[in-house]
Structure formats: C-alpha cells, structure tokens
Design a protein around this motif. Structure first.
Motif, PDB file in Angstrom:
ATOM      1  N   GLY A  90       0.808  -1.232   0.000  1.00  9.87           N
ATOM      2  CA  GLY A  90       0.000   0.000   0.000  1.00  9.87           C
ATOM      3  C   GLY A  90       0.830   1.266   0.000  1.00  9.87           C
ATOM      4  O   GLY A  90       0.312   2.371  -0.191  1.00  9.87           O
ATOM      5  N   GLY A  91       2.133   1.104   0.287  1.00 10.58           N
ATOM      6  CA  GLY A  91       2.994   2.293   0.313  1.00 10.58           C
ATOM      7  C   GLY A  91       4.434   1.878   0.042  1.00 10.58           C
ATOM      8  O   GLY A  91       4.839   0.751   0.331  1.00 10.58           O
ATOM      9  N   ILE A  92       5.208   2.774  -0.569  1.00  9.92           N
ATOM     10  CA  ILE A  92       6.615   2.506  -0.908  1.00  9.92           C
ATOM     11  C   ILE A  92       7.454   3.702  -0.479  1.00  9.92           C
ATOM     12  O   ILE A  92       7.030   4.852  -0.644  1.00  9.92           O
ATOM     13  N   CYS A  93       8.631   3.399   0.083  1.00  7.12           N
ATOM     14  CA  CYS A  93       9.537   4.462   0.536  1.00  7.12           C
ATOM     15  C   CYS A  93      10.933   4.202  -0.008  1.00  7.12           C
ATOM     16  O   CYS A  93      11.472   3.116   0.112  1.00  7.12           O
ATOM     17  N   HIS A  94      11.485   5.237  -0.646  1.00  6.15           N
ATOM     18  CA  HIS A  94      12.860   5.140  -1.140  1.00  6.15           C
ATOM     19  C   HIS A  94      13.665   6.244  -0.471  1.00  6.15           C
ATOM     20  O   HIS A  94      13.226   7.400  -0.431  1.00  6.15           O
ATOM     21  N   THR A  95      14.825   5.888   0.100  1.00  6.56           N
ATOM     22  CA  THR A  95      15.662   6.932   0.710  1.00  6.56           C
ATOM     23  C   THR A  95      17.091   6.782   0.212  1.00  6.56           C
ATOM     24  O   THR A  95      17.416   5.872  -0.551  1.00  6.56           O
ATOM     25  N   SER A 169      24.315  -0.295  -6.023  1.00  4.95           N
ATOM     26  CA  SER A 169      24.850   0.968  -6.569  1.00  4.95           C
ATOM     27  C   SER A 169      23.838   2.111  -6.491  1.00  4.95           C
ATOM     28  O   SER A 169      24.055   3.174  -7.083  1.00  4.95           O
ATOM     29  N   HIS A 170      22.734   1.910  -5.811  1.00  6.81           N
ATOM     30  CA  HIS A 170      21.718   2.981  -5.738  1.00  6.81           C
ATOM     31  C   HIS A 170      21.318   3.201  -4.284  1.00  6.81           C
ATOM     32  O   HIS A 170      21.878   4.056  -3.597  1.00  6.81           O
ATOM     33  N   GLY A 171      20.376   2.437  -3.768  1.00  4.37           N
ATOM     34  CA  GLY A 171      19.982   2.676  -2.377  1.00  4.37           C
ATOM     35  C   GLY A 171      18.806   1.803  -1.983  1.00  4.37           C
ATOM     36  O   GLY A 171      18.370   0.934  -2.742  1.00  4.37           O
ATOM     37  N   PRO A 172      18.249   2.061  -0.782  1.00  2.00           N
ATOM     38  CA  PRO A 172      17.201   1.201  -0.223  1.00  2.00           C
ATOM     39  C   PRO A 172      15.802   1.564  -0.706  1.00  2.00           C
ATOM     40  O   PRO A 172      15.490   2.738  -0.909  1.00  2.00           O
ATOM     41  N   PHE A 173      14.985   0.554  -0.886  1.00  2.00           N
ATOM     42  CA  PHE A 173      13.543   0.683  -1.084  1.00  2.00           C
ATOM     43  C   PHE A 173      12.870  -0.174  -0.015  1.00  2.00           C
ATOM     44  O   PHE A 173      13.360  -1.259   0.319  1.00  2.00           O
ATOM     45  N   ALA A 174      11.773   0.348   0.548  1.00  2.00           N
ATOM     46  CA  ALA A 174      10.999  -0.428   1.526  1.00  2.00           C
ATOM     47  C   ALA A 174       9.529  -0.201   1.227  1.00  2.00           C
ATOM     48  O   ALA A 174       9.169   0.778   0.553  1.00  2.00           O
ATOM     49  N   TRP A 175       8.681  -1.079   1.673  1.00  2.00           N
ATOM     50  CA  TRP A 175       7.243  -0.994   1.384  1.00  2.00           C
ATOM     51  C   TRP A 175       6.494  -1.551   2.585  1.00  2.00           C
ATOM     52  O   TRP A 175       7.081  -2.015   3.559  1.00  2.00           O
ATOM     53  N   GLY A 176       5.153  -1.474   2.502  1.00  2.00           N
ATOM     54  CA  GLY A 176       4.325  -1.997   3.596  1.00  2.00           C
ATOM     55  C   GLY A 176       2.865  -1.828   3.250  1.00  2.00           C
ATOM     56  O   GLY A 176       2.517  -1.424   2.134  1.00  2.00           O
ATOM     57  N   LYS A 177       2.018  -2.101   4.253  1.00  2.00           N
ATOM     58  CA  LYS A 177       0.558  -2.056   3.996  1.00  2.00           C
ATOM     59  C   LYS A 177       0.096  -0.632   3.692  1.00  2.00           C
ATOM     60  O   LYS A 177      -0.948  -0.426   3.059  1.00  2.00           O
TER      61      LYS A 177
END
Ligand SMILES: O=C(CO)[C@@H](O)[C@@H](O)COP(=O)(O)O
Length: 232
Positions: A90-95, A169-177
């Motif tokens: 339901g949601g994605i976060c890239h930092t 070579s880029h970075g983290p992605f995380a996701w969740g409900k």
C-alpha cells in the motif's frame, strides 16, 4: 480529488527528514489508491521544508500524471512497477540513508547478526545486483523495479515477509501495507544496516544468528509458526 491520499503521502514524506533518512531532496514516498488505480507521490526535486500537500502528484500505474502541476519523482516508474506486480503493498519508501546506501554500493546483502534484525525479518536483507544498463541514461526507473522483482524471485523471497531491499549501486527501497509502514521499514533498514556495519568493524568474523535462534525469536515476536526465513 484525492485530498486524503495526498495528505497521507505528504505526512509520510515529511517523516523522512524527521527520522534522519534523507537530506535536501533525496528520496520519496508514495501511497496507493488501488480502487482508483492511482498513487500519490512526492514531486521531483522539491526540498522537504518547501513541500506542501497540494504539491503531491497523483499518477496512474503507467506513471501518467492524473492530477498535479509538478513533475512526479524520478523514481515514479519504480513505484508504479512494484504496485502493478505486488498487489498487497500500500505504500513505498525510497531513501538515500547513509548506512543502507553504503551496503547497496558495496553490493552486499545485510546478514542477520542479531535479534534486532530478527525482530523484523528472518532473512538477510537482500541487495539486488546492478544491471549492465542500470547506470546508463534511459528507462532507469523501470529497470529498477524489474531488478527488485528479479532479486526476490532468485532468492525466493515474498514481499509480504521481506518488506525491504537494497538496489545495488543505488539505495534502499521499503514498502508496507501503507505509506507510514513503508517509512517505518525504511528506518528499521537503516538502523539494522548501521548495526551490521559496526558489528563487522568490531568483529570482522561476526557470525549470523543461528537459524534455530532466529526461528525461536521471530515466533516469540510474531506468533507460533510465523517463521518463514531461509536458513542462516
Ligand atoms: O535516487 C534517486 C534518483 O536516482 C532519487 O531518489 C532522488 O534523487 C530523489 O529524486 P526525486 O526528487 O524524487 O526525483
């Protein structure tokens, strides 16, 4: 239209600088509205301190702008690709958080060294190897989504169980409900990445948690038979 979705996305984005996960305009969070086939995402290149709710852009799953005056994040295609292929998120976060990016640039999975990691997932945190064309200008964002899916398929991981990844070579992605859980998972990832780095500085021969201990710890936290992880 989509005021509530924009507000949810805005609030989640504003968590990133508060949690020290980004500086300047790095990173982006999105929130999906599957009933309408759209998601809200941070506009590209806007500093967090200048961001307003009405700046949030609404796009469809083909990354076409549905509502909004600003250009959507340069990672929009990656978010769209993941929403299309993983129907439960339901949601994605890239930092670009420091320690997670360091592991991503080293192109290394983050080993499960302790119960802090094991509280959240039993598997090592995967790093998707960079692809030959990843660093060439072009359809970069689409490629990143495919990189993530290929890595999960190869490691036989489920996006419900492992809600984070390092893109090499880029970075983290995380996701969740939802967007807020995606930000929470991004912070967990950064903390675990930092602890793992420091663990190896103190003891380069540090060993992963034994699988039996991971299983016991994870089930204590998430309930009997919750354990899913690969052997450590
Ligand atoms: O990783 C990248 C670009 O490679 C982005 O997260 C970061 O630079 C932020 O870009 P946007 O401002 O979201 O377009």
């Amino acid at each position: 239209m989509y005021q509530e979705l924009k507000r949810e996305c805005y609030e989640a984005n504003m968590q990133l600088p508060k949690l020290d996960l980004v500086v300047y305009t790095f990173g982006n969070v999105s929130a999906v509205d599957r009933a309408n086939g759209v998601f809200a995402i941070k506009p590209s290149g806007v500093p967090y301190e200048e961001l307003k709710v009405d700046d949030i852009v609404i796009v469809d799953f083909d990354s076409k702008v549905v509502e909004g005056k600003m250009r959507p994040s340069s990672d929009t295609k990656t978010h769209a690709f993941l929403y299309k292929h993983w129907e439960t998120i339901g949601g994605i976060c890239h930092t670009h958080s420091t320690y997670a990016v360091a592991w991503a640039q080293a192109i290394k999975d983050i080993p499960n060294f302790g119960t802090t990691h094991a509280d959240h997932l039993t598997a090592d945190i995967p790093c998707a190897p960079p692809t030959a064309d990843q660093l060439i200008e072009g359809d970069y964002e689409h490629n990143t989504g495919q990189q993530i899916l290929d890595c999960f398929a190869e490691k036989k991981l489920s996006p419900q169980e492992v809600e984070m990844i390092l893109v090499g070579s880029h970075g983290p992605f995380a996701w969740g409900k939802d967007a807020s859980k995606a930000v929470y998972n991004s912070k967990v990832l950064e903390e675990v990445a930092k602890m793992a780095y420091l663990t190896l500085q103190i003891n380069p021969n540090a060993a992963r948690l034994k699988d039996a201990l991971v299983k016991k710890h994870y089930e204590r936290k998430h309930g009997k038979d919750a354990y899913y992880g690969q052997g450590c």
